[in-house]
Design a protein around this motif. Structure first.
Motif, PDB file in Angstrom:
ATOM      1  N   ILE A   1       0.861  -1.193   0.000  1.00  0.00           N
ATOM      2  CA  ILE A   1       0.000   0.000   0.000  1.00  0.00           C
ATOM      3  C   ILE A   1       0.892   1.237   0.000  1.00  0.00           C
ATOM      4  N   GLU A   2       0.849   1.990  -1.092  1.00  0.00           N
ATOM      5  CA  GLU A   2       1.642   3.225  -1.186  1.00  0.00           C
ATOM      6  C   GLU A   2       0.740   4.447  -1.056  1.00  0.00           C
ATOM      7  N   GLY A   3       1.278   5.506  -0.480  1.00  0.00           N
ATOM      8  CA  GLY A   3       0.571   6.785  -0.411  1.00  0.00           C
ATOM      9  C   GLY A   3      -0.401   6.864   0.759  1.00  0.00           C
TER      10      GLY A   3
ATOM     11  N   HIS B   1       7.604   3.309   2.746  1.00  0.00           N
ATOM     12  CA  HIS B   1       8.216   4.560   3.199  1.00  0.00           C
ATOM     13  C   HIS B   1       8.864   5.234   2.009  1.00  0.00           C
ATOM     14  N   GLU B   2       8.258   6.264   1.485  1.00  0.00           N
ATOM     15  CA  GLU B   2       8.934   7.048   0.433  1.00  0.00           C
ATOM     16  C   GLU B   2       9.655   8.193   1.137  1.00  0.00           C
ATOM     17  N   THR B   3      10.974   8.096   1.199  1.00  0.00           N
ATOM     18  CA  THR B   3      11.748   9.100   1.932  1.00  0.00           C
ATOM     19  C   THR B   3      12.087  10.300   1.055  1.00  0.00           C
TER      20      THR B   3
ATOM     21  N   ILE C   1       8.558  -4.024   4.316  1.00  0.00           N
ATOM     22  CA  ILE C   1       8.479  -2.608   3.951  1.00  0.00           C
ATOM     23  C   ILE C   1       9.193  -2.397   2.621  1.00  0.00           C
ATOM     24  N   LYS C   2       8.512  -1.709   1.725  1.00  0.00           N
ATOM     25  CA  LYS C   2       9.189  -1.192   0.526  1.00  0.00           C
ATOM     26  C   LYS C   2       9.630   0.228   0.868  1.00  0.00           C
ATOM     27  N   THR C   3      10.914   0.514   0.709  1.00  0.00           N
ATOM     28  CA  THR C   3      11.383   1.874   0.960  1.00  0.00           C
ATOM     29  C   THR C   3      11.735   2.523  -0.375  1.00  0.00           C
TER      30      THR C   3
ATOM     31  N   ILE D   1      14.117  -2.415  -1.247  1.00  0.00           N
ATOM     32  CA  ILE D   1      14.574  -1.025  -1.328  1.00  0.00           C
ATOM     33  C   ILE D   1      14.539  -0.528  -2.772  1.00  0.00           C
ATOM     34  N   HIS D   2      13.777   0.514  -3.012  1.00  0.00           N
ATOM     35  CA  HIS D   2      13.811   1.171  -4.322  1.00  0.00           C
ATOM     36  C   HIS D   2      14.778   2.347  -4.253  1.00  0.00           C
ATOM     37  N   GLU D   3      15.313   2.714  -5.400  1.00  0.00           N
ATOM     38  CA  GLU D   3      16.413   3.680  -5.457  1.00  0.00           C
ATOM     39  C   GLU D   3      17.454   3.290  -4.402  1.00  0.00           C
TER      40      GLU D   3
END
Ligand code: NOJ
Length: 653
Positions: A322-324, A369-371, A397-399, A440-442
């Motif tokens: 779930i993003e956002g 978590h979009e940092t 967690i997808k970061t 982990i993205h990016e």
């Protein structure tokens, strides 16, 4: 285990270190106080003499005026068992020589150069012990060379660019490398060998990129900090392993697992880690149906989450991303990352209610978590944010670290600098403490630390399918197995079956979307399209996505060429079933696969192949789904359409 030490101080040294089967040779020399190494396979040169050493701030260069105090030699033979991944057992067989070096003149500093020579590569690292007046150092530059023939061909993506690792691969001669490039850097030498220059066990140091130096040798170029130095370290310190993977063909290179062999086993219990397949409140945002930010089309609402949980149950998928869902993700979010709150939900999203519902349906929620690279903001909430998820029964967690630079200690730093590397590591270790797995993205590139930290289940770190809609071509995914995927699994977000969506048109056929589940391994594998696409339009194709495992015990690379095609077979970790995947670039091709790797007995084969008239642009939905019985004496004759592929399940009856 055989081991010997040599205690004679030497000023001139020439020493060969042979791999266990004798085919790979690393030649070390100490000459005129300077050190270098060269690499050979079957006595043919792979790397010509390559220099070694460092520049250290406020000190003399380290790597000159040296003498050898002693050397140590040993052999190591071991099979490592990994809890998840592409291969359950990894050979860790090498010959090791450690050279203990000292300066002949004041300041008489000492360090060790440790080589490990494997049958499929060479690795070495510098180890610097603490010593009088030399306990804390700032590395100005690392001078390690990888001196390949300038006529070699290299496949690369540029370093120090705003989109981090998210670039299309270029192919040039090494001579034409105009800018620093990321590792893994894949190279074909004029004598026909395939190399990948990379690093293993990257901790507390800037990530290594590669450039041509003034003497036209490839050289390490460590990602700098904002103070223009490369790393501040306390001694003792050891660099990451510098690694040269070696293979006789491109396809052989794809299963080089030395990055894992060069990392340490875990020090804590990770038996709780499980790979995961998941759907997500995600692609609907990419095609404009929903938004990350709150508003009338907000994706992450309690109602949508419950609907997706129900869909996951019907689809037989175990997880939901779930993003956002969090406060702060509004307006120009790439600029506003400082406002992201990781423990406060938007008013239309009730996290405890959603996670309770998910638990009642046996669905794992993947938190997000979009940092945006605002590390100061994220780290100030890190412990609370992970506690919040853990308290709500979230184990994945997808970061995300979108943005071209990170903000750390109020300064703009590269994601791949020492401070960036240390931040990613902090998240992995904290997550391990809380029994949380990460995607982990990016990210920072993979250097095999998943062996020590198996809760790091996946990373992005290359252009994934979110670049579809124009920015990637069918050849892109045909480069990955020979380049990016040598650094570990990737969350490529496969399984987008709504191929002709007007916002995001895919450059693939339908069968190829299924193939990705086999050709691109990920410990957290996303079935990335919206559930109604699977249920209403492609229930038959979805059957492959539902059954394909996320953990394999064996990977057999069958055929392929860099950027052209890739054919692979993988055996399920928990059964005798095999899964086959193949993809091709813009050219169609026919492949013949002998099934002699199967056990005896009969297998039920489900084949999802391009139809004869399929084409990624003209007829992307052209698919032929057939079922038959096969055994180990059979050969499959398979057609791959332009931009196409195939996926096959072989179920042992
Ligand atoms: C880029 C990531 O790759 C993507 O998966 C994510 O949805 C967006 N950033 C927003 O966090």
């Amino acid at each position: 285990m055989f081991k010997w030490a040599n205690f004679f101080v030497r000023e001139e040294v020439e020493r060969d270190i042979l791999s266990p089967n004798g085919q790979i040779k690393c030649h070390f020399s100490l000459n005129g106080g300077k050190i270098s190494y060269a690499v050979f396979k079957n006595d043919k040169p792979i790397l010509s003499p390559s220099k070694l050493g460092f520049l250290i701030c406020g000190e003399e260069p380290l790597g000159e005026n040296l003498k050898l105090i002693r050397s140590e030699h040993r052999k190591h033979t071991e099979d490592i068992e990994l809890p998840w991944g592409e291969d359950r057992y990894i050979p860790n067989n090498y010959t090791e020589t450690a050279f203990y070096l000292a300066e002949k003149r004041p300041p008489n500093r000492i360090f060790t150069l440790r080589f490990r020579v494997f049958d499929n590569g060479v690795a070495f690292r510098y180890e610097i012990p603490p010593q009088p007046k030399f306990s804390q150092i700032t590395i100005k530059d690392e001078l390690t060379e990888f001196n390949v023939d300038l006529n070699s061909i290299a496949w690369h993506i540029p370093a120090y660019q705003p989109d981090r690792y998210e670039y299309n691969y270029e192919k040039t001669t090494v001579y034409d490398l105009a800018h620093p490039v990321h590792t893994p850097l894949t190279v074909r030498t004029p004598n026909g060998y395939y190399l990948s220059i990379h690093e293993a066990a990257l901790y507390n140091y800037g990530s290594m990129t590669i450039k041509l130096n003034p003497r036209q040798a490839l050289q390490s170029d460590i990602t700098p900090l904002s103070d223009f130095t490369k790393a501040h370290v306390l001694l003792p310190f050891q660099t990451p392993w510098r690694l040269i993977m070696v293979a006789s063909s491109a396809i052989e290179l794809t299963t080089n697992r030395l990055i894992y062999a060069l990392n340490d086993p875990p020090e804590q219990d990770f038996s709780w880690v499980k790979t995961l397949k998941f759907i997500g409140i995600w692609w609907a945002m990419y095609v404009g149906e929903w938004t990350w930010a709150p508003g009338e089309r907000h994706g992450a609402t309690t109602d949508h989450a419950k609907e997706y949980i129900d869909a996951a149950v019907r689809l037989g998928i175990s997880g939901l991303l779930i993003e956002g869902w969090n406060e702060g993700w509004e307006g120009n979010w790439l600029e506003n990352g400082i406002h992201n709150k990781f423990t406060i939900t938007t008013s239309d999203f009730d996290l405890p209610a959603v996670t309770r519902y998910a638990k009642s349906k046996n669905i794992e929620i993947v938190g997000h978590h979009e940092t945006v690279g605002f590390i100061d903001n994220y780290e100030s909430q890190l412990e609370a944010a992970y506690n919040y998820y853990a308290a709500n029964n979230i184990h994945y967690i997808k970061t995300g670290y979108a943005g071209s630079m990170m903000l750390i200690n109020g300064r703009r730093e590269y994601h791949h600098s020492q401070l960036g590397v240390n931040h990613y590591q902090k998240t992995v270790e904290l997550a391990a403490k809380k029994h949380i797995c990460l995607d982990i993205h990016e990210p920072i590139k993979g250097t095999g630390i998943e062996r020590t930290w198996p809760n790091l289940l996946s990373r992005e770190g290359a252009r994934g399918q979110e670049y579809e809609g124009g920015a990637i071509s069918p050849s892109h995914a045909c480069f990955l197995p020979y380049t990016r995927l040598l650094s570990g699994g990737m969350d490529y977000t496969p399984g987008i079956l709504d191929l002709t969506n007007s916002v995001k048109r895919m450059s693939t056929t339908l069968a190829r979307q299924l193939a990705y589940f086999v050709t691109i391994y990920s410990g957290m594998q996303m079935a990335a399209d919206r559930p109604y696409i699977y249920e209403d339009r492609f229930p038959k194709e979805f059957e492959f996505i539902r059954t394909v495992p996320t953990n394999f015990s064996k990977t057999l690379p069958l055929a392929g060429e860099i950027g052209e095609y890739y054919i692979v077979a993988r055996r399920d970790h928990d059964s005798r079933d095999w899964y086959l995947g193949g993809i091709t670039n813009e050219s169609s091709r026919r492949v013949y696969i002998r099934l002699d790797f199967l056990d005896d007995g009969v297998y039920a084969a489900d084949l999802y192949c391009d139809s004869d008239d399929a084409h990624y642009r003209e007829n992307p939905f052209g698919i032929s789904i057939t079922h038959k019985k096969v055994g180990r004496s059979d050969t499959l004759d398979l057609y791959l359409a332009p931009g196409g592929g195939f996926a096959i399940r072989l179920q042992r009856l």
